[in-house]
Design an enzyme around this catalytic site. Structure first.
Site, PDB file in Angstrom:
ATOM      1  N   ASN A 214      41.789  35.996  40.511  1.00 27.85           N
ATOM      2  CA  ASN A 214      40.410  36.404  40.772  1.00 27.85           C
ATOM      3  C   ASN A 214      40.360  37.919  40.912  1.00 27.85           C
ATOM      4  O   ASN A 214      41.321  38.549  41.379  1.00 27.85           O
ATOM      5  CB  ASN A 214      39.924  35.762  42.085  1.00 27.85           C
ATOM      6  CG  ASN A 214      38.469  36.089  42.374  1.00 27.85           C
ATOM      7  OD1 ASN A 214      37.663  36.233  41.468  1.00 27.85           O
ATOM      8  ND2 ASN A 214      38.147  36.231  43.650  1.00 27.85           N
TER       9      ASN A 214
ATOM     10  N   HIS B 187      38.295  41.025  42.708  1.00 27.94           N
ATOM     11  CA  HIS B 187      37.412  41.202  43.871  1.00 27.94           C
ATOM     12  C   HIS B 187      37.098  42.688  44.041  1.00 27.94           C
ATOM     13  O   HIS B 187      38.021  43.517  44.050  1.00 27.94           O
ATOM     14  CB  HIS B 187      38.101  40.654  45.128  1.00 27.94           C
ATOM     15  CG  HIS B 187      37.236  40.677  46.338  1.00 27.94           C
ATOM     16  ND1 HIS B 187      36.207  39.792  46.534  1.00 27.94           N
ATOM     17  CD2 HIS B 187      37.233  41.505  47.402  1.00 27.94           C
ATOM     18  CE1 HIS B 187      35.601  40.070  47.684  1.00 27.94           C
ATOM     19  NE2 HIS B 187      36.197  41.099  48.226  1.00 27.94           N
TER      20      HIS B 187
ATOM     21  N   SER C 201      40.619  44.651  43.785  1.00 26.79           N
ATOM     22  CA  SER C 201      41.855  43.875  43.970  1.00 26.79           C
ATOM     23  C   SER C 201      41.898  42.715  42.986  1.00 26.79           C
ATOM     24  O   SER C 201      40.850  42.101  42.726  1.00 26.79           O
ATOM     25  CB  SER C 201      41.911  43.294  45.397  1.00 26.79           C
ATOM     26  OG  SER C 201      41.745  44.305  46.372  1.00 26.79           O
TER      27      SER C 201
ATOM     28  N   GLY D  86      41.639  29.911  50.990  1.00 29.69           N
ATOM     29  CA  GLY D  86      40.661  30.632  51.814  1.00 29.69           C
ATOM     30  C   GLY D  86      39.775  31.520  50.951  1.00 29.69           C
ATOM     31  O   GLY D  86      39.864  31.508  49.723  1.00 29.69           O
TER      32      GLY D  86
ATOM     33  N   ASP E  58      39.152  34.722  49.332  1.00 31.60           N
ATOM     34  CA  ASP E  58      39.784  35.989  48.937  1.00 31.60           C
ATOM     35  C   ASP E  58      41.013  36.316  49.781  1.00 31.60           C
ATOM     36  O   ASP E  58      41.291  37.480  50.085  1.00 31.60           O
ATOM     37  CB  ASP E  58      38.765  37.143  49.038  1.00 31.60           C
ATOM     38  CG  ASP E  58      37.572  36.906  48.128  1.00 31.60           C
ATOM     39  OD1 ASP E  58      36.438  37.148  48.575  1.00 31.60           O
ATOM     40  OD2 ASP E  58      37.785  36.442  46.980  1.00 31.60           O
TER      41      ASP E  58
HETATM   42  C1  GRF Z   1      32.666  41.808  39.849  1.00 36.20           C
HETATM   43  O1  GRF Z   1      32.643  43.000  40.596  1.00 36.20           O
HETATM   44  C2  GRF Z   1      33.500  40.782  40.536  1.00 36.20           C
HETATM   45  O2  GRF Z   1      34.616  41.299  41.224  1.00 36.20           O
HETATM   46  C3  GRF Z   1      32.524  40.232  41.546  1.00 36.20           C
HETATM   47  O3  GRF Z   1      31.299  40.151  40.863  1.00 36.20           O
HETATM   48  C4  GRF Z   1      31.300  41.142  39.850  1.00 36.20           C
HETATM   49  C5  GRF Z   1      31.061  40.451  38.560  1.00 36.20           C
HETATM   50  O4  GRF Z   1      30.661  41.398  37.667  1.00 36.20           O
HETATM   51  N1  GRF Z   1      32.953  38.931  42.002  1.00 36.20           N
HETATM   52  P1  GRF Z   1      30.590  40.983  36.119  1.00 36.20           P
HETATM   53  O5  GRF Z   1      29.841  39.664  36.058  1.00 36.20           O
HETATM   54  O6  GRF Z   1      31.994  40.863  35.617  1.00 36.20           O
HETATM   55  O7  GRF Z   1      29.842  42.121  35.502  1.00 36.20           O
END
Ligand code: GRF
Length: 192
Positions: free
Chosen positions: A105, A107, A134, A141, A143
């Site tokens: 994922n 983040h 990250s 959990g 993140d």
């Molecule tokens: C990204 O910053 C991701 O980390 C967060 O939501 C955003 C998604 O942006 N969970 P996109 O849809 O890839 O433009």
């Protein structure tokens, strides 16, 4: 390395992977893109000729039922790696345990700072002088899985949530593409 990418939103991180994939020698192939709703980002996959699927959360009676349906669709593609790239939904335990550690994922914060769905807003609200991006292995959990790579991003006093998020996203995109390359080249997610 075959990837399934899961999104909920605009898919700019997905687009970075699709563009990287267009480069010769990129060691991964996005075999399908899935979403928990009719996400705008699915258009990027369609533009690059990558199959898409949706498992609308609203169609299911529970998170577990939705998770089982999502897992079934993901498994159809038999990916080596599942990438959550702006999927704004917590995966049920049985989905995480079925896919991890080949489940990563991205983040928009320097974990363990600012976990959760409002990481960028939280960094602004906290008056943090810096935040970050990250890439983690998804655990049960929120993140809290093993950090694969992360990088600091400065916060400017004039920043609002979108300004900071737009500064974070390019870093996320670069880290995500590099992480996929590293995994394709043997990065051992089990050892993290
Ligand atoms: C990204 O910053 C991701 O980390 C967060 O939501 C955003 C998604 O942006 N969970 P996109 O849809 O890839 O433009």
């Amino acid at each position: 390395l075959s990837l399934v990418v899961l999104i909920s939103g605009g898919g700019s991180n997905l687009r970075a992977l699709l563009e990287a994939q267009a480069d010769e020698g990129f060691p991964a192939r996005i075999v399908a893109v899935g979403a928990d709703r009719d996400a705008d980002g699915l258009a990027h996959a369609e533009e690059f000729g990558v199959p898409t699927f949706t498992v609308p959360y609203a169609d299911f009676g529970s998170r577990d039922e939705w998770g089982d349906a999502l897992l079934e669709r993901v498994r159809e593609w038999q990916p080596d790696l599942v990438v959550l790239s702006g999927l704004m939904r917590l995966l049920p335990h049985r989905v995480v345990s079925a896919l991890s550690p080949r489940l990563i994922n991205t983040h928009p914060a320097y974990l363990p700072e600012f976990p959760g769905a409002h990481a960028v807003r939280d960094a602004i609200a906290a008056g943090a002088p810096e935040s970050g991006a990250s890439i983690i292995v998804v655990a049960d959990g929120v993140d809290d899985g093993p950090i694969i790579v992360q990088e600091r991003v400065p916060v400017l006093p004039s920043d609002d949530e979108s300004a900071l998020h737009e500064r974070i996203k390019p870093v996320e995109r670069r880290l995500l593409v590099q992480t996929v390359i590293d995994i394709a080249n043997g990065l051992d997610l089990e050892a993290l």
